[in-house]
Structures are given as structure tokens and as C-alpha cells.
Write a protein that holds these residues in place. Structure first.
Motif, PDB file in Angstrom:
ATOM      1  N   LEU A   1      -6.331  -5.207  -3.787  1.00  0.00           N
ATOM      2  CA  LEU A   1      -5.269  -4.832  -2.854  1.00  0.00           C
ATOM      3  C   LEU A   1      -5.836  -4.739  -1.442  1.00  0.00           C
ATOM      4  O   LEU A   1      -6.731  -3.939  -1.173  1.00  0.00           O
TER       5      LEU A   1
ATOM      6  N   TRP B   1       1.689  -0.596   0.324  1.00  0.00           N
ATOM      7  CA  TRP B   1       1.433  -0.476  -1.107  1.00  0.00           C
ATOM      8  C   TRP B   1       2.025   0.824  -1.661  1.00  0.00           C
ATOM      9  O   TRP B   1       2.446   0.874  -2.812  1.00  0.00           O
TER      10      TRP B   1
ATOM     11  N   LEU C   1       3.790  -3.089  -5.161  1.00  0.00           N
ATOM     12  CA  LEU C   1       2.954  -2.573  -6.243  1.00  0.00           C
ATOM     13  C   LEU C   1       3.602  -2.855  -7.599  1.00  0.00           C
ATOM     14  O   LEU C   1       2.922  -3.250  -8.556  1.00  0.00           O
TER      15      LEU C   1
ATOM     16  N   GLY D   1      -4.775  -0.455   0.818  1.00  0.00           N
ATOM     17  CA  GLY D   1      -4.944  -0.917  -0.560  1.00  0.00           C
ATOM     18  C   GLY D   1      -5.608   0.126  -1.437  1.00  0.00           C
ATOM     19  O   GLY D   1      -5.379   0.173  -2.647  1.00  0.00           O
TER      20      GLY D   1
ATOM     21  N   GLY E   1      -2.979   2.166  -2.667  1.00  0.00           N
ATOM     22  CA  GLY E   1      -2.318   1.451  -3.755  1.00  0.00           C
ATOM     23  C   GLY E   1      -3.043   1.584  -5.075  1.00  0.00           C
ATOM     24  O   GLY E   1      -2.419   1.687  -6.140  1.00  0.00           O
TER      25      GLY E   1
END
Length: 308
Positions: A87, A147, A167, A197, A200
Motif C-alpha cells: 500500500l 486507505w 481497501l 499506506g 491501511g
């Protein structure tokens, strides 16, 4: 006799003209081929250079997600390979005003994306594909997306009731890829990410704690109240103590909460370092701070008989 000579000369002239025309066509065709070859070489993108495929995943509702897909060399569907979901950070999101190629370059000029390819030639190259052949999935979200739908720069947060579309789509994408590529090992799915990320990564493993075999969030943050779900999952988190973009408390809070719940996560905090500590975690910099055993740790993890 004179007329015959004139006719013969005219005929020869026509033949010469035709021959020249054919030669010119061949010359033009040759030049076109050369030009085309040069054009292709000049337009070769970093996506091509590093061996990724550009794809788009569309769910049942018609929502799409652009992603880049790396297939290990000499892929054999009868063998099993790990898969890494990577990510990206907020700076690598796509922009609607960019061309497709420009959005690709935003991602693939980053060494933390390149390093997962066999074509990577960095100064501290960990040779990932040569040592641990694996699939790599890199979704790219739009500039208007995150995310996790929370303020990124505040540190720890309360998890939203639903995952963000990117996501959710990434999770559905992995399910789909496992159907398409029987060589993907469901017991060796890994997730890692940087900055936004990293958020995420924490959000994904708190929502689906049994899906991944290991997680490595870098310079991110999560919801400490959900930490009890992560006590069984191998986690190695990284953060810089002087991070001014995402507070270091984002990682500290998660590690403390997991440990309080009985878990044993790994945590590396780089003293005095700012936001970009993925250079050290992913071995992008030939530095004393480089984490030389990160990739060997990551690829050793599997859900069946976890090695921790």
C-alpha cells in the motif's frame, strides 16, 4: 525500327520508375520500422522496466481499482508462491489531470516500489525475487481517496465502521487473484505499506485479522482499541522518533496495546529519524540503520504453524 527503339526506351523508363517506386516503399517501410522501434524504446515506462503489469479490478457494483501486478519469473502454477500487498503513501496517488503514463511514473519512480522487482539495482539490493520469488500487488488510489477515512496526521484514531473503497477493493482483488492464479499460497499473504499506506495496513489487519500471514506497517497508525484481535499475528512495525508527518505515537500506541493484550509484535523505532524510514526497513539505503533481516523474517511467516 526507330519506333521500336522509342518503344523499348519508354518501356525501360517505366521499369526503372517502378523499380525506384518499389525501392522507395521498402526504404520507407524500413525507416518506419526503425522509427517504431526507437519510439517503443523511448516510450518504455518504468512499469515495463520493472516487469509489472497494469491492470484494473472492477467489483460487482462497477467500482474500479487500478493496480500493478508482478508475477514471479518462471511462474509454475503447480508450485506455491507468497504474495505481497503493498500500500503506497499519499504522495503516490493518481491525479485525474495526469495521463495514465504520468500516474504510473508517480509510483514507479519510487525505490520502495521498485525494490520488489528482479530488475531492481539499488545500492543495498536485497534481491527479493532472486531469494524469495513472489507475487506483488500494488493498487493505486486516486488523489481524492485514502486507505483509511480518518485524518492521517493525527496518529491513533477510532476505526470507521466500514473500510474505505480502495481497501475493500484491495481485499476483494486478492480473493480474485487467488482464483486466477492457483500458485498463490493462501497461507503466505503479506501486507505492508508506508505512511498513509501504513494506516491501511493497520486498518486491514484489524478488520481481517486472520487473512494475512504477516504485516509490516511503516510510519502509520491504527485503532488501539482493536489490538486484541492482533495478538496472534506476526507484526513488525517501523517508525521514526522525529516523524513530523505521522506522529510516532501512532505506532507506539498500537504496539503497547497489542502487548497489553498478550501479543508479541516486533517494533523498530529509528531514533532521531523523520518520516521516510522505509528506506531502512526495505533496504533502499546502504546505511547502518538498514534492517538487514526484515525480508527473511517476512517471507518466513505462514499461517500454518506461525513462526512469529
Amino acid at each position: 525500327m526507330k519506333k521500336a527503339k522509342i518503344f523499348l526506351l519508354a518501356l525501360m523508363a517505366i521499369i526503372v520508375i517502378i523499380a525506384c517506386g518499389i525501392g522507395l516503399k521498402k526504404y520507407r517501410a524500413t525507416m518506419a520500422s526503425v522509427t517504431s522501434t526507437h519510439s517503443l524504446a523511448e516510450n518504455t515506462t518504468l512499469v515495463d522496466t520493472y516487469g509489472y503489469l497494469t491492470r484494473k479490478f472492477i467489483d460487482a457494483r462497477g467500482t474500479s481499482l487500478t493496480y500493478y501486478f508482478y508475477i514471479p519469473a518462471h511462474y509454475n502454477p503447480k508450485q506455491k508462491y507468497p504474495l505481497v500487498l503493498l500500500l503506497h503513501g499519499g504522495g503516490e496517488r493518481s491525479k485525474p489531470t495526469n495521463t495514465i503514463s504520468q500516474n504510473q511514473q508517480v509510483l514507479f519512480r519510487q525505490a520502495y516500489i521498485q525494490v520488489w522487482s528482479a530488475e531492481y539495482k539499488g545500492p543495498a539490493n536485497p534481491d527479493i525475487q532472486q531469494r524469495w520469488p513472489c507475487f506483488v500487488v500494488v493498487p493505486q488510489i486516486a488523489a481524492s481517496q485514502q486507505w483509511v477515512n480518518v485524518p492521517i496526521h493525527q496518529g491513533s484514531y477510532t476505526q470507521p465502521s466500514q473500510p474505505s473503497d480502495p481497501l475493500r477493493l484491495s481485499r476483494e482483488l486478492l480473493d480474485s487473484l487467488q482464483q486466477q492464479y492457483k500458485g498463490i499460497d493462501a497461507n503466505r499473504l503479506y501486507i505492508t505499506g508506508i505512511s498513509q499506506g501504513g494506516h491501511g495496513v493497520w486498518d486491514a489487519i484489524e478488520r481481517w485479522p486472520d487473512y494475512f500471514a504477516a504485516a509490516a506497517p511503516i510510519a502509520g497508525a491504527g485503532d488501539p482499541s482493536k489490538a486484541s484481535a492482533l495478538t496472534h499475528l506476526p507484526i513488525w512495525a517501523f517508525h521514526g522518533s522525529k516523524d513530523e508527518s505521522v506522529p510516532v505515537t501512532g505506532s507506539r500506541d498500537m504496539i503497547t496495546a497489542i502487548e497489553a493484550a498478550g501479543g508479541h509484535p516486533r517494533y523498530t523505532e529509528f531514533e532521531g529519524q523523520p518520516h521516510g524510514v522505509w528506506d531502512y526497513a526495505y533496504s533502499l539505503a546502504n546505511s547502518p540503520l538498514r534492517v538487514t533481516n526484515f525480508f527473511s523474517w517476512l517471507f518466513a511467516q505462514q499461517k500454518a504453524g506461525r513462526s512469529g
